[in-house]
Motif scaffolding. Structure first.
Motif, PDB file in Angstrom:
ATOM      1  N   MET A  46       0.921  -1.228   0.060  1.00 35.66           N
ATOM      2  CA  MET A  46       0.063   0.088  -0.064  1.00 35.66           C
ATOM      3  C   MET A  46       0.841   1.391  -0.076  1.00 35.66           C
ATOM      4  O   MET A  46       2.204   1.153   0.151  1.00 35.66           O
ATOM      5  N   GLY A  47       0.280   2.339  -0.121  1.00 35.32           N
ATOM      6  CA  GLY A  47       0.786   3.496  -0.060  1.00 35.32           C
ATOM      7  C   GLY A  47      -0.007   4.747   0.723  1.00 35.32           C
ATOM      8  O   GLY A  47      -1.075   4.661   0.341  1.00 35.32           O
ATOM      9  N   ASP A  48       0.672   5.744   1.203  1.00 34.78           N
ATOM     10  CA  ASP A  48      -0.127   6.758   1.641  1.00 34.78           C
ATOM     11  C   ASP A  48      -0.193   7.793   0.475  1.00 34.78           C
ATOM     12  O   ASP A  48       0.064   7.483  -0.778  1.00 34.78           O
ATOM     13  N   SER A  49      -0.857   9.102   0.834  1.00 29.34           N
ATOM     14  CA  SER A  49      -1.058  10.101  -0.311  1.00 29.34           C
ATOM     15  C   SER A  49       0.267  10.542  -0.941  1.00 29.34           C
ATOM     16  O   SER A  49       0.269  11.126  -1.786  1.00 29.34           O
ATOM     17  N   HIS A  50       1.259  10.377  -0.226  1.00 24.34           N
ATOM     18  CA  HIS A  50       2.486  10.802  -0.733  1.00 24.34           C
ATOM     19  C   HIS A  50       3.449   9.574  -1.037  1.00 24.34           C
ATOM     20  O   HIS A  50       4.531  10.142  -1.514  1.00 24.34           O
ATOM     21  N   GLY A  51       2.832   8.557  -1.345  1.00 23.21           N
ATOM     22  CA  GLY A  51       3.548   7.738  -2.116  1.00 23.21           C
ATOM     23  C   GLY A  51       4.536   6.714  -1.305  1.00 23.21           C
ATOM     24  O   GLY A  51       5.197   5.841  -1.570  1.00 23.21           O
ATOM     25  N   GLN A  52       4.471   7.152   0.188  1.00 26.92           N
ATOM     26  CA  GLN A  52       5.234   6.292   0.858  1.00 26.92           C
ATOM     27  C   GLN A  52       4.802   4.794   1.152  1.00 26.92           C
ATOM     28  O   GLN A  52       3.712   4.690   1.511  1.00 26.92           O
ATOM     29  N   PRO A  53       5.634   3.681   0.809  1.00 25.25           N
ATOM     30  CA  PRO A  53       5.222   2.607   0.985  1.00 25.25           C
ATOM     31  C   PRO A  53       4.887   2.037   2.371  1.00 25.25           C
ATOM     32  O   PRO A  53       5.446   2.351   3.429  1.00 25.25           O
ATOM     33  N   ARG A  54       3.534   1.272   2.451  1.00 24.41           N
ATOM     34  CA  ARG A  54       3.202   0.548   3.669  1.00 24.41           C
ATOM     35  C   ARG A  54       2.555  -1.034   3.339  1.00 24.41           C
ATOM     36  O   ARG A  54       2.350  -1.061   2.270  1.00 24.41           O
ATOM     37  N   LEU A  55       2.837  -1.538   4.498  1.00 20.91           N
ATOM     38  CA  LEU A  55       2.474  -3.168   4.000  1.00 20.91           C
ATOM     39  C   LEU A  55       1.427  -3.485   4.917  1.00 20.91           C
ATOM     40  O   LEU A  55       1.238  -3.120   6.078  1.00 20.91           O
ATOM     41  N   ALA A  56       0.421  -4.192   4.615  1.00 24.43           N
ATOM     42  CA  ALA A  56      -0.413  -5.242   5.310  1.00 24.43           C
ATOM     43  C   ALA A  56      -0.105  -6.667   4.938  1.00 24.43           C
ATOM     44  O   ALA A  56       0.141  -6.915   3.834  1.00 24.43           O
ATOM     45  N   HIS A  57      -0.293  -7.353   6.007  1.00 27.87           N
ATOM     46  CA  HIS A  57       0.182  -8.814   5.775  1.00 27.87           C
ATOM     47  C   HIS A  57      -1.470  -9.782   6.142  1.00 27.87           C
ATOM     48  O   HIS A  57      -1.556  -9.395   7.237  1.00 27.87           O
ATOM     49  N   LEU A  58      -1.792 -10.360   5.472  1.00 25.56           N
ATOM     50  CA  LEU A  58      -3.030 -11.087   5.594  1.00 25.56           C
ATOM     51  C   LEU A  58      -2.821 -12.704   5.675  1.00 25.56           C
ATOM     52  O   LEU A  58      -1.926 -13.183   4.953  1.00 25.56           O
ATOM     53  N   THR A  59      -3.613 -13.113   7.045  1.00 26.96           N
ATOM     54  CA  THR A  59      -3.254 -14.575   6.912  1.00 26.96           C
ATOM     55  C   THR A  59      -4.778 -15.122   6.940  1.00 26.96           C
ATOM     56  O   THR A  59      -5.737 -14.399   6.473  1.00 26.96           O
TER      57      THR A  59
END
Length: 1096
Positions: A46-59
């Motif tokens: 994922m990313g916020d409005s400024h393009g900084q990457p963020r992650l979510a991990h699904l199990t």
């Protein structure tokens, strides 16, 4: 997450439409979901409005989302809660695997916050649990000589911490020394002193190595107890002063060249101008709980000590009055101090952080909860995917509300950051709420589900915005607080409007329910109450669906109780009210509280927001069998109260009255239950209804009064029953019962009169019948009067107790009837007199006067003593069937019916056996043909005769719930029990009929006495005559006249037994033909054999 999608729309609109609103709304968008949904258990980039990457991990079950913004533990927990998730914990293997995979994907190496589910949740507890006993030293003002010396030798200290609890004499305004430590080479080695400033505050200052530090740290001169901790460390020269757990002053400008000298003297309450003497600047007030450590305590240690908790650090001196040398004027007293248990246990003992991994296991370390660290929020996989779906929908087509927000963005002046950590002031939160209120007022269209989710997130975060201490507040900030509160309630009101009922169902997979909004309001008002009430004693905020009122009063002797009511109805009456009893408020004052704040809230629109098709799981209350339990629904408004004693939540008992608001469909009835919303009962679902500690006080038409022993959000739950009897049947059964009782009472009265008037021969059987008739008649009369008594609470209680007493007496005499029959059937070696004494003890209890029942009185008396508060049912005069009280009637009745059923079976067996023998003896040839009829009659006759007096017709009561027909049968059999007794034991009783026949013949015979006067002896006319009969003229066997054969044609005689004579004395009237004329001859026989004759 939802508003993250909104931010993308704002970006596409242009920078001139974004402004400060864009910056504010991005606080909710810690995750912006990408276009492609993950289809496997793996990282979702994922990313916020400024393009900084963020992650979510699904199990397979969970979704883990990393927030790489550093916050203190409490704010990190609040942020996750605002995203409808919680901080990740590592107790389960699948959670550990998910967190480890996410951290590997991001490469994050710094510690992160993790939740400790074993820690207690912050909530108020009972007053008895918030107070701790201490031995305190009292320094009286009438003497300046008082001091206390600590009887121990101190070592040299490179670091030192001293904590003490102080109650300052509010009338003393001069400089005072709380404690002073003097060494042989320097007297002012380490000292804590205080003085009163012009604003009435107590200013504190330290003296270290003879250097006097400035007066800066303070606490109010309010006469209350305050906890003070001071500390110093040589290697850095750092010093600090804590007051009531808060760091009030600190610095590092001290001499670091040496330790604090050892072998000194520690004096409480005086300044030492010389080593161990020459005291000046005395202290007046109370001191307790002084402890000394050879280390500098951390903030969490100070918080723990302030909350009366213990810490593990080794102590140099621990408070013990036995180790003190007191001046004679100083007195030791026992005090109970309030402990600020509102602080969370995890804050007191530190918070868990994940430092790394070792052998696939997490390395957990406890650290200061005030540190700022990144964190991971955990939510269910289904909730995460639903939020993503809603976000994608909003990205494609923004709602009317969101479009209007973009138009208003240029009007707001708030300049907010772009990370969760930057929503850190009331001004920022107020600006967000202000622009949201404007958009809600201007938008004509209804809110969409995504709009509601975004606003709920906003309320959750705004409720936890930290506030400045009251001492640092300005008039501008005070206005900002009230404005924020008004806007907060306005936004919350729009969310919980009844118009949004269907939308709440649409977002139930994301939001736990409308109680999430209630919880945010509670947190907001509790946090801001000191600021809200700084300049007023009462504040009211009213919106269409919410009424909020904050009251504040200074506690003193005679403080009044407090009450709060929802909006008035059209008739200018308030039907939803809650109150704290006067004696509970007085208890707060007696326990040392000085200021009371009450936060009361009424919510009028929550009931329609709960899914009507979702049944509230709850055990049904006890029913009488006439109704079938269908389920439980929310049936009232929600009303709440929060009690703050000196700004600390405390728990106390409350009374509340709520109107029933649920409709009553045809064929159903409601039974109200007092309940509260327990946020801890089912945390994943946001809580659930609980009834612990709550009870119904009274039920009236349309509303119910409740009592609960704690404070929270209350409501009425209505248990729905399907009435198996229509209102018409209920009315018919009531009328039939009343008529039956009236007829039964008349039948019992006539039966009793007949037994007395006609001279039925005395026997134990007739005596038992008479006592049963008396007990049952009084019970029937009370039952007829019970409806009239229900209007008066006291009268209804008395009638209930009397009904219980006389129905118990009735069943006791029914038991006696059974025992008497058993004694006739089975050979019992007991005389008649002793047997009747036993019967009176069972039935009434007092042999000489059967007007007072001992056994029934014992049952009723014990029941009243054990459960007087739960004795009577609500709404009618009978025992409470919803508690165990009803077993004080049902238990004995079941026992009586069981015994009498056995007796009846035995009687039937004996009767059948006798019938068989009689049939074979009278007609052996036709025995087989007559056997069936005789056996049937042998069974039927005793059952019909014995049913009313043995009470076995009450067995139909266990089948009443099966059919209305059985209910009619039950009423007919038992309401007309007296009539049945009259018919069987009076009208068709041979003894009664013979007695009546003898009375008639007596009157006929007495008419002959007018023919002539007797020529010889006649008995006195006042002599009572007890029996009459026809017989042949013979002086032998008069007692058998009832069974003698028919009289001869030559002579007809009427025998009169005279009780003034002995048993063998009698008089006969004889009608004989003489010389063609009938002559009446009156003959009397005396025991001596003398015959006296009169003719006419």
């Amino acid at each position: 997450m939802i508003l993250g999608g909104f931010i993308s729309v704002l970006d596409n609109t242009g920078s001139d439409m974004i402004g400060a609103l864009h910056s504010g709304l991005i606080l909710f968008a810690f995750l912006v979901v990408c276009e492609s949904e993950p289809t496997h258990a793996g990282p979702d980039r994922m990313g916020d409005s400024h393009g900084q990457p963020r992650l979510a991990h699904l199990t397979s079950h969970w979704a883990f989302q990393l927030v790489n913004d550093s916050l203190a533990f409490s704010r990190a927990d609040s942020f996750c809660r605002g995203q409808f998730s919680s901080l990740a914990d590592l107790d389960q293997s699948d959670e550990r695997e998910g967190v480890m995979e996410l951290l590997q994907q991001t490469g994050l190496r710094t510690p992160i916050w993790v939740r400790n589910p074993s820690k207690a949740v912050n909530k108020p507890v009972a007053l008895s649990k918030q107070y701790s006993p201490f031995s305190a030293l009292s320094f009286p003002r009438d003497s300046r000589e008082g001091f206390v010396r600590v009887n121990m030798s101190f070592p040299a200290l490179s670091s030192v911490s001293v904590c003490v609890r102080v109650q300052w004499n509010s009338e003393w305004n001069e400089v005072s020394t709380i404690f002073s430590y003097a060494a042989p080479v320097i007297t002012n080695e380490f000292q804590l002193r205080g003085q009163v400033d012009k604003q009435g505050r107590i200013l504190l200052a330290l003296i270290i190595h003879g250097k006097h530090l400035p007066y800066k740290a303070s606490f109010p001169n309010d006469g209350a107890w305050h906890h003070i901790c001071v500390m110093w460390r040589r290697n850095s020269g750092h010093w600090a002063i804590y007051v009531d757990g808060d760091k009030k002053d600190l610095g590092s400008d001290t001499d670091t060249s040496r330790d604090i000298y050892g072998d000194g003297i520690l004096i409480l309450g005086q300044d030492q101008d010389s080593f161990g003497g020459n005291f000046t600047e005395p202290f007046f007030g109370n001191i307790t709980d002084l402890n000394v450590w050879n280390m500098t305590l951390e903030t969490r240690h100070v918080l723990a000590l302030n909350a009366c908790s213990s810490i593990d650090q080794e102590v140099v001196f621990s408070w013990n009055p036995d180790h003190l040398i007191k001046h004679p004027v100083v007195k030791e007293e026992q005090v109970h101090l309030f402990c600020r248990v509102v602080l969370q246990q995890m804050a007191l003992q530190g918070c868990r952080t994940l430092q790394g991994w070792q052998d696939q296991l997490p390395l957990l370390v406890v650290t200061e909860c005030s540190d700022s660290l990144p964190f991971i929020c955990r939510s269910s996989r289904e909730r995460y995917l639903k939020m993503k779906q809603m976000s994608d929908s909003q990205n494609l087509q923004p709602s009317a509300f969101m479009n209007h927000l973009m138009k208003l963005s240029n009007k707001t002046q708030a300049t907010l950051g772009q990370q969760p950590s930057e929503l850190s002031s009331l001004a920022q939160a107020s600006a967000l709420l202000d622009v949201s209120v404007q958009a809600l007022e201007d938008t004509q269209e209804e809110l969409q589900p995504t709009d509601m989710v975004a606003l709920i997130q906003l309320l959750s975060l705004a409720a936890d915005v930290p506030t400045l201490p009251l001492a640092d507040a300005t008039n501008h900030s005070q206005d900002r607080v009230q404005e924020l509160s008004q806007h907060f309630i306005s936004v919350a009101d729009s969310i919980i409007s009844e118009d949004n009922a269907l939308k709440w169902q649409a977002i139930k997979e994301v939001v736990s329910g409308p109680m999430d909004v209630v919880k945010s309001i509670d947190r907001m008002v509790t946090s801001l109450s000191p600021r809200l009430m700084a300049e007023t004693d009462r504040l009211t905020i009213h919106s269409p669906n919410i009424k909020l009122e904050v009251q504040q009063q200074r506690l003193q002797d005679g403080s009044k109780g407090s009450s709060f009511c929802g909006p008035e109805t059209d008739k200018h009456t308030s039907v939803d009210c809650i109150s704290v009893p006067h004696h509970k408020i007085q208890d707060l004052h007696n326990n040392g509280f000085h200021r009371l704040t009450l936060v009361n809230t009424w919510y009028g629109s929550l009931r329609p927001l709960f899914n009507p098709g979702e049944n509230i799981t709850m055990v049904p209350t006890v029913t009488d069998g006439s109704q079938s339990y269908l389920g439980t629904v929310l049936g009232s408004s929600v009303i709440s109260t929060t009690v703050l004693g000196d700004d600390q939540p405390v728990s106390t008992a409350v009374h509340f009255k709520l109107q029933h608001r649920a409709q009553n469909p045809a064929g159903t009835v409601y039974d109200p239950v007092c309940a509260f919303w327990d946020f801890e009962l089912n945390p994943e679902a946001g809580g659930w209804w609980n009834t612990k500690g709550c009870e119904v006080v009274s039920k009236q038409h349309g509303y119910t009064v409740c009592y609960c022993n704690h404070t929270t959000n209350f409501a009425l739950l209505l248990q729905v029953y399907e009435a198996q009897r229509s209102p018409e049947n209920e009315k018919a059964l009531q009328v039939l019962t009343f008529i039956g009782c009236g007829v039964s009472l008349c039948g019992l009265l006539f039966t009793f009169i007949l037994f007395i008037a006609v001279g039925v021969p005395k026997s134990d059987r007739t005596t038992v019948h008479k006592n049963l008739i008396v007990a049952l008649g009084i019970a029937e009369l009370l039952l007829m009067c019970s409806d009239w008594a229900s209007a008066n609470e006291a009268a209804c209680f008395v009638v209930t107790a009397l009904l219980h007493l006389f129905f118990m007496a009735s069943f006791s005499w029914m038991l006696v009837e059974g025992l008497l029959l058993w004694s006739k059937v089975v050979s019992v070696n007991i005389s008649e007199d002793r047997r009747m004494k036993l019967y009176y003890i069972i039935g009434w209890g007092k042999i000489s006067s059967p007007a007072i029942a001992r056994l029934p009185v014992l049952i009723v008396g014990v029941t009243l003593a054990v459960s007087v508060d739960e004795y009577k049912a609500d709404g009618h005069c009978w025992l409470n069937v919803k508690t165990d009280t009803i077993w004080a009637f049902v238990g004995p009745v079941i026992f009586v019916l069981a015994v009498n059923a056995v007796v009846l079976c035995r009687v039937v067996m004996v009767t059948v056996s006798s019938a068989r023998r009689r049939t074979k003896m009278l007609s052996p040839s036709s025995a087989s043909k007559m056997q069936t009829f005789d056996l049937t009659w042998a069974v039927t006759r005793p059952v019909l005769i014995l049913l009313p007096v043995l009470g076995l017709t009450w067995l139909c009561g266990v089948l009443v719930h099966l059919s209305v027909v059985i209910a009619y049968v039950f009423i007919a059999l038992n309401a007309f029990q007296g009539l049945y007794i009259f018919l069987v034991y009076a009208v068709y009783n041979s003894e009664v009929r013979n007695a009546i026949k003898r009375i008639k013949e007596k009157r006929k015979a007495l008419s002959f006495t007018n023919c002539s006067q007797p020529t010889s002896f006649l008995p006195s006319q006042r002599a009572p005559i007890s029996s009459w009969g026809h017989s042949a003229l013979t002086p032998s066997s008069p007692e058998t006249s009832e069974t003698s054969g028919p009289p001869s044609s030559a002579s007809t005689s009427l025998v009169i037994k005279n009780e003034s004579f002995r048993k063998e004395s009698f008089v006969t009237f004889s009608l004989k033909p003489a010389s063609g004329n009938q002559v009446v001859q009156l003959t009397g026989f005396k025991p001596s054999g003398t015959t006296l004759t009169t003719r006419c």
